[in-house]
Write a protein that holds these residues in place. Sequence first.
Motif, short mmCIF file in Angstrom:
data_model
loop_
_atom_site.label_atom_id
_atom_site.label_comp_id
_atom_site.label_asym_id
_atom_site.label_seq_id
_atom_site.Cartn_x
_atom_site.Cartn_y
_atom_site.Cartn_z
N ALA A 73 16.47 -1.98 28.84
CA ALA A 73 17.24 -1.94 27.58
C ALA A 73 17.66 -3.35 27.15
O ALA A 73 17.59 -3.70 25.98
CB ALA A 73 18.46 -1.05 27.74
N GLU A 74 18.05 -4.18 28.12
CA GLU A 74 18.44 -5.57 27.78
C GLU A 74 17.24 -6.33 27.23
O GLU A 74 17.37 -7.09 26.26
CB GLU A 74 18.98 -6.28 29.03
CG GLU A 74 20.33 -5.78 29.50
CD GLU A 74 20.74 -6.43 30.82
OE1 GLU A 74 21.83 -6.11 31.31
OE2 GLU A 74 19.97 -7.27 31.35
N PHE A 75 16.07 -6.13 27.84
CA PHE A 75 14.84 -6.81 27.38
C PHE A 75 14.51 -6.36 25.96
O PHE A 75 14.24 -7.18 25.08
CB PHE A 75 13.69 -6.47 28.34
CG PHE A 75 12.34 -6.90 27.87
CD1 PHE A 75 11.53 -6.03 27.15
CD2 PHE A 75 11.85 -8.17 28.15
CE1 PHE A 75 10.27 -6.43 26.71
CE2 PHE A 75 10.58 -8.57 27.71
CZ PHE A 75 9.79 -7.69 26.99
N VAL A 76 14.58 -5.04 25.71
CA VAL A 76 14.19 -4.48 24.41
C VAL A 76 15.12 -5.00 23.30
O VAL A 76 14.67 -5.26 22.19
CB VAL A 76 14.18 -2.94 24.48
CG1 VAL A 76 14.13 -2.31 23.09
CG2 VAL A 76 12.98 -2.46 25.31
N LEU A 77 16.40 -5.22 23.62
CA LEU A 77 17.33 -5.77 22.61
C LEU A 77 16.80 -7.12 22.10
O LEU A 77 16.78 -7.38 20.90
CB LEU A 77 18.72 -5.96 23.21
CG LEU A 77 19.63 -4.73 23.24
CD1 LEU A 77 20.95 -5.06 23.92
CD2 LEU A 77 19.87 -4.19 21.83
N ASP A 78 16.35 -7.97 23.01
CA ASP A 78 15.80 -9.28 22.59
C ASP A 78 14.42 -9.11 21.96
O ASP A 78 14.14 -9.70 20.91
CB ASP A 78 15.70 -10.23 23.80
CG ASP A 78 17.01 -10.99 24.04
OD1 ASP A 78 17.93 -10.88 23.21
OD2 ASP A 78 17.08 -11.71 25.05
N ALA A 79 13.57 -8.30 22.56
CA ALA A 79 12.20 -8.14 22.04
C ALA A 79 12.21 -7.57 20.62
O ALA A 79 11.48 -8.02 19.74
CB ALA A 79 11.39 -7.25 22.97
N ASP A 80 13.11 -6.63 20.37
CA ASP A 80 13.19 -6.03 19.03
C ASP A 80 13.65 -7.03 17.98
O ASP A 80 13.32 -6.92 16.80
CB ASP A 80 14.13 -4.82 19.04
CG ASP A 80 13.47 -3.56 19.59
OD1 ASP A 80 14.18 -2.55 19.79
OD2 ASP A 80 12.24 -3.58 19.83
N LEU A 81 14.42 -8.08 18.42
CA LEU A 81 14.84 -9.13 17.47
C LEU A 81 13.62 -9.76 16.81
O LEU A 81 13.64 -10.11 15.63
CB LEU A 81 15.64 -10.22 18.20
CG LEU A 81 17.14 -10.04 18.39
CD1 LEU A 81 17.69 -11.19 19.22
CD2 LEU A 81 17.84 -9.95 17.05
N ILE A 82 12.53 -9.94 17.58
CA ILE A 82 11.37 -10.68 17.08
C ILE A 82 10.82 -9.99 15.83
O ILE A 82 10.69 -10.61 14.77
CB ILE A 82 10.28 -10.78 18.16
CG1 ILE A 82 10.82 -11.52 19.39
CG2 ILE A 82 9.04 -11.49 17.61
CD1 ILE A 82 9.91 -11.50 20.60
N TRP A 83 10.56 -8.70 15.91
CA TRP A 83 9.93 -8.05 14.75
C TRP A 83 10.97 -7.72 13.67
O TRP A 83 10.67 -7.82 12.46
CB TRP A 83 9.12 -6.82 15.17
CG TRP A 83 9.87 -5.72 15.86
CD1 TRP A 83 10.04 -5.54 17.21
CD2 TRP A 83 10.56 -4.63 15.23
NE1 TRP A 83 10.80 -4.43 17.45
CE2 TRP A 83 11.13 -3.85 16.25
CE3 TRP A 83 10.75 -4.25 13.89
CZ2 TRP A 83 11.89 -2.70 16.00
CZ3 TRP A 83 11.52 -3.11 13.63
CH2 TRP A 83 12.07 -2.36 14.68
N ARG A 84 12.21 -7.41 14.09
CA ARG A 84 13.24 -7.14 13.08
C ARG A 84 13.52 -8.40 12.25
O ARG A 84 13.64 -8.33 11.02
CB ARG A 84 14.54 -6.67 13.72
CG ARG A 84 14.48 -5.29 14.35
CD ARG A 84 15.86 -4.87 14.84
NE ARG A 84 15.82 -3.73 15.74
CZ ARG A 84 15.64 -2.46 15.35
NH1 ARG A 84 15.44 -2.21 14.07
NH2 ARG A 84 15.60 -1.48 16.22
N ASN A 85 13.62 -9.58 12.92
CA ASN A 85 13.82 -10.84 12.18
C ASN A 85 12.69 -11.06 11.17
O ASN A 85 12.93 -11.48 10.03
CB ASN A 85 13.88 -12.03 13.15
CG ASN A 85 15.16 -12.09 13.95
OD1 ASN A 85 16.16 -11.43 13.61
ND2 ASN A 85 15.15 -12.85 15.03
N ALA A 86 11.46 -10.77 11.58
CA ALA A 86 10.31 -11.00 10.70
C ALA A 86 10.38 -10.10 9.47
O ALA A 86 10.08 -10.53 8.35
CB ALA A 86 9.01 -10.77 11.46
N LEU A 87 10.82 -8.85 9.64
CA LEU A 87 10.97 -7.95 8.49
C LEU A 87 12.06 -8.46 7.56
O LEU A 87 11.93 -8.45 6.34
CB LEU A 87 11.30 -6.52 8.97
CG LEU A 87 10.24 -5.79 9.78
CD1 LEU A 87 10.72 -4.37 10.11
CD2 LEU A 87 8.90 -5.74 9.05
N SER A 88 13.16 -9.00 8.16
CA SER A 88 14.28 -9.49 7.34
C SER A 88 13.88 -10.73 6.56
O SER A 88 14.23 -10.88 5.39
CB SER A 88 15.49 -9.86 8.22
OG SER A 88 15.85 -8.78 9.03
#
Length: 130
Positions: free
Chosen positions: A69-84
Motif C-alpha cells: 500500500a505504501e508503494f502504491v501511494l507513490d506509484a499512483d502519483l506518477i500517473w495521477r500527476n501526468a493526468l493533472s
Amino acid sequence: EEQEDKVLQALRLYLRHLTDRLVTDRRFQVFKRPVDTTEVMDYLQVIRSPMDLSTLQANVDANRYSTLAEFVLDADLIWRNALSYNPNINPMDRRIRQRAHALNDTMHFFIRDELSEDFERKCEDIKASR
Ligand SMILES: CC(=O)c1csc(NC(=O)C2C[NH2+]C2)n1
C-alpha cells in the motif's frame, strides 16, 4: 524478528521486479526520470508531489516501503500527476494521458495477478506490530 525480515525482503524483491518491468517498457519512458523543472517551468506550480519510476526504484532499494500500500501511494502519483499536468485535448497531452492510464492499468494488473492478499496482509501486520 528473522521471519518478519524475510517477508520484508520478499516484498522488496517483488517491488523491484515490478518496477524494473515498468521502467523498461517503452510506453513509460516519459515517466522514467523526474520532470526537468528547468525545461518544464510551471511543473512545480501545478504538481505538488512529483514522482517518477527511477525515484520509485531508489525508494524500493532504500527499504522505503514496508507494505504494498505504501508503494502504491507513490506509484499512483506518477500517473495521477501526468493526468493533472496534461488535461488538454491536444495530441501531446492526449498521448501522455493514454500512457498514464496504461501505467496504472499495467501496474495494478501485475499486482493483482502476482501478489496474494495474504502476503500483503502479513506485511501490514508486521508494520502494525512495530
Ligand atoms: C511526466 C509528465 O507528465 C510530463 C512531462 S512533459 C509533460 N507535458 C508537456 O510537456 C506539455 C504537453 N502539454 C504540456 N508532461
